[in-house]
Design an enzyme around this catalytic site. Structure first.
Site, PDB file in Angstrom:
ATOM      1  N   MET A  33       0.841  -1.205   0.000  1.00 17.15           N
ATOM      2  CA  MET A  33       0.000   0.000   0.000  1.00 17.15           C
ATOM      3  C   MET A  33       0.880   1.260   0.000  1.00 17.15           C
ATOM      4  SD  MET A  33      -3.395  -0.935   2.113  1.00 17.15           S
ATOM      5  CE  MET A  33      -2.719  -0.729   3.750  1.00 17.15           C
ATOM      6  N   GLY A  34       2.165   1.089  -0.268  1.00 22.58           N
ATOM      7  CA  GLY A  34       3.050   2.244  -0.418  1.00 22.58           C
ATOM      8  C   GLY A  34       3.513   2.833   0.903  1.00 22.58           C
TER       9      GLY A  34
ATOM     10  N   HIS B 203       9.027   1.624   3.714  1.00 20.97           N
ATOM     11  CA  HIS B 203      10.036   1.609   4.766  1.00 20.97           C
ATOM     12  C   HIS B 203      10.929   0.399   4.501  1.00 20.97           C
ATOM     13  CE1 HIS B 203       7.613  -1.588   6.459  1.00 20.97           C
ATOM     14  NE2 HIS B 203       6.574  -0.781   6.594  1.00 20.97           N
TER      15      HIS B 203
ATOM     16  N   HIS C 137       9.325  -3.016   3.523  1.00 22.06           N
ATOM     17  CA  HIS C 137       8.961  -3.170   2.106  1.00 22.06           C
ATOM     18  C   HIS C 137      10.220  -3.381   1.250  1.00 22.06           C
ATOM     19  CE1 HIS C 137       5.580  -0.354   3.486  1.00 22.06           C
ATOM     20  NE2 HIS C 137       4.930  -1.441   3.105  1.00 22.06           N
TER      21      HIS C 137
ATOM     22  N   VAL D  93      10.922  -6.852   9.618  1.00 24.76           N
ATOM     23  CA  VAL D  93      12.025  -5.901   9.821  1.00 24.76           C
ATOM     24  C   VAL D  93      11.631  -4.969  10.970  1.00 24.76           C
ATOM     25  CG1 VAL D  93      13.421  -4.089   8.758  1.00 24.76           C
ATOM     26  CG2 VAL D  93      12.697  -6.080   7.406  1.00 24.76           C
TER      27      VAL D  93
ATOM     28  N   SER E 251       6.121  -0.231  10.384  1.00 25.45           N
ATOM     29  CA  SER E 251       4.786  -0.158   9.801  1.00 25.45           C
ATOM     30  C   SER E 251       4.600   1.273   9.330  1.00 25.45           C
ATOM     31  CB  SER E 251       3.736  -0.493  10.867  1.00 25.45           C
ATOM     32  OG  SER E 251       2.468  -0.016  10.466  1.00 25.45           O
TER      33      SER E 251
ATOM     34  N   ARG F 277       2.147   2.997   9.482  1.00 26.85           N
ATOM     35  CA  ARG F 277       1.358   3.741  10.470  1.00 26.85           C
ATOM     36  C   ARG F 277       2.213   4.250  11.644  1.00 26.85           C
ATOM     37  NH1 ARG F 277      -2.415  -0.270   8.865  1.00 26.85           N
ATOM     38  NH2 ARG F 277      -4.387   0.591   8.116  1.00 26.85           N
TER      39      ARG F 277
HETATM   40  P1  AMP Z   1       1.587  -2.853   3.482  1.00 24.38           P
HETATM   41  O1  AMP Z   1       2.070  -1.788   2.557  1.00 24.38           O
HETATM   42  O2  AMP Z   1       1.591  -2.462   4.920  1.00 24.38           O
HETATM   43  O3  AMP Z   1       0.298  -3.473   3.014  1.00 24.38           O
HETATM   44  O4  AMP Z   1       2.671  -4.016   3.412  1.00 24.38           O
HETATM   45  C1  AMP Z   1       3.059  -4.575   2.180  1.00 24.38           C
HETATM   46  C2  AMP Z   1       3.843  -5.840   2.443  1.00 24.38           C
HETATM   47  O5  AMP Z   1       4.973  -5.522   3.246  1.00 24.38           O
HETATM   48  C3  AMP Z   1       3.027  -6.877   3.226  1.00 24.38           C
HETATM   49  O6  AMP Z   1       3.337  -8.168   2.720  1.00 24.38           O
HETATM   50  C4  AMP Z   1       3.520  -6.705   4.630  1.00 24.38           C
HETATM   51  O7  AMP Z   1       3.414  -7.875   5.415  1.00 24.38           O
HETATM   52  C5  AMP Z   1       4.979  -6.356   4.394  1.00 24.38           C
HETATM   53  N1  AMP Z   1       5.525  -5.644   5.544  1.00 24.38           N
HETATM   54  C6  AMP Z   1       5.004  -4.569   6.176  1.00 24.38           C
HETATM   55  N2  AMP Z   1       5.763  -4.222   7.236  1.00 24.38           N
HETATM   56  C7  AMP Z   1       6.785  -5.115   7.276  1.00 24.38           C
HETATM   57  C8  AMP Z   1       7.912  -5.297   8.139  1.00 24.38           C
HETATM   58  N3  AMP Z   1       8.139  -4.504   9.176  1.00 24.38           N
HETATM   59  N4  AMP Z   1       8.749  -6.318   7.864  1.00 24.38           N
HETATM   60  C9  AMP Z   1       8.536  -7.147   6.819  1.00 24.38           C
HETATM   61  N5  AMP Z   1       7.502  -7.029   5.966  1.00 24.38           N
HETATM   62  C10 AMP Z   1       6.632  -6.020   6.182  1.00 24.38           C
END
Ligand code: AMP
Length: 302
Positions: free
Chosen positions: A24-25, A28, A31, A170, A179, A181
């Site tokens: 979802m962009g 960090h 990602h 991570v 995250s 957020r």
């Molecule tokens: P999101 O943009 O939050 O939907 O995350 C996109 C992808 O990145 C998803 O597969 C998440 O599980 C992964 N992701 C988000 N935060 C982390 C993190 N701290 N460590 C590893 N993968 C992450």
């Protein structure tokens, strides 16, 4: 790296094996770690950015979700991504959709009941990305452990020819899981937010030293979280996200809390290797992540 807006444009850029990193962009290092893993295994790495309205149950959360495409472009390019797919809403949902994925029992516990419709929304969009982009593999973070179970079930149940590759969480050097957020955490929220990983990692150490009773492991987490508003603490299986009484198969210990205005989730995977429980504590950054220097006011809408 090229920025494309349609499935067709993305497919036209595929060469050889294709790995997809759905996001979802507002990137960090979590990602970026997924993108770098994808880079090491596939010929073409595609990262998708779509802030999926179907998976938000709170419209205010959707509105304030951080977005910054230019920033993300620079970071993805530096991580070896070939194609950034950032579809407008019309490309994903040209007409109001009449077909949706409904996730079964894997969504019944933990995040599912607290975020009604969330996993159906995730699964619907992941199914569209798999169908429209036709990747050979797709990378997902263990940070969202139940989501990983949902995606694996989607692939098995609907026979998508995609290999799902999980990636360790991570973390900041202090243990906080990255995250997008986290940009909403105020300096005053930080000490409370840290308790989440602290409690989970303490319980993981107990599990590694032989403790198998879920209640004892969960209590170790709860006792650390005392000052926070706790939504749940659960031990669940990695294959079906069933709640476990005993740690007798690969599992994850997961919790959700509220800190200030932010809802945080985290978990520790408890893998079973050669009959021994081995916790995946994730990967710690050596210095503060990019999110530390980035307040919510820096996150401009696209
Ligand atoms: P999101 O943009 O939050 O939907 O995350 C996109 C992808 O990145 C998803 O597969 C998440 O599980 C992964 N992701 C988000 N935060 C982390 C993190 N701290 N460590 C590893 N993968 C992450």
């Amino acid at each position: 790296m090229e920025l494309v807006r349609t499935f067709q444009e993305a497919r036209n850029r595929h060469l050889g094996t294709v790995a997809l990193v759905p996001t979802m962009g507002f990137f960090h290092e979590g990602h970026l770690a997924l993108m770098k893993s994808a880079r090491s295994t596939a010929d073409t790495v595609v990262v998708s950015i779509f802030v999926n309205p179907l998976q938000f149950n709170d419209p205010a959360d959707l509105d304030r979700y951080p977005r910054d495409l230019e920033r993300d472009f620079v970071m993805a390019e530096a991580s070896g991504v070939n194609v950034m797919f950032a579809p407008p809403l019309e490309e994903m949902f040209a007409n109001p959709p009449t077909t949706r994925v409904v996730v079964g029992a894997v969504a019944d516990r933990m995040e599912g009941p607290r975020r009604p419709g969330h996993f159906d929304g995730v699964a619907t969009v992941v199914a569209k990305l798999f169908a429209g982009l036709q990747p050979h593999s797709a990378y997902f973070g263990r940070k969202d452990a139940q989501q990983l179970v949902v995606v694996k079930s989607l692939v098995d149940d609907l026979s998508f020819p995609v290999t799902v590759i999980p990636h360790s969480t991570v973390r900041e050097s202090d243990g906080l899981a990255l995250s997008s957020r986290n940009v909403f955490l105020s300096p005053d929220d930080r000490p409370g937010a840290l308790l989440l990983s602290k409690g989970l990692l303490a319980a993981a150490a107990l599990a590694e030293s032989g403790q198998r009773r879920a209640e004892v492991l969960k209590e170790a987490v709860r006792s650390t979280l005392t000052p926070l508003e706790v939504e749940y603490v659960e031990l669940a299986s990695q294959d079906r996200a069933d709640v476990l009484e005993e740690l007798d198969k690969p599992a994850f210990l997961a919790a959700a809390v509220r800190v200030g205005s932010v809802r945080l989730i985290d978990n520790v995977a408890l893998d079973v290797i050669g009959g021994e429980v081995v916790a995946d504590r994730g990967i710690r950054l050596e210095k503060p992540s990019v999110l530390y220097n980035q307040g919510p006011s820096d996150a401009a809408p696209v």
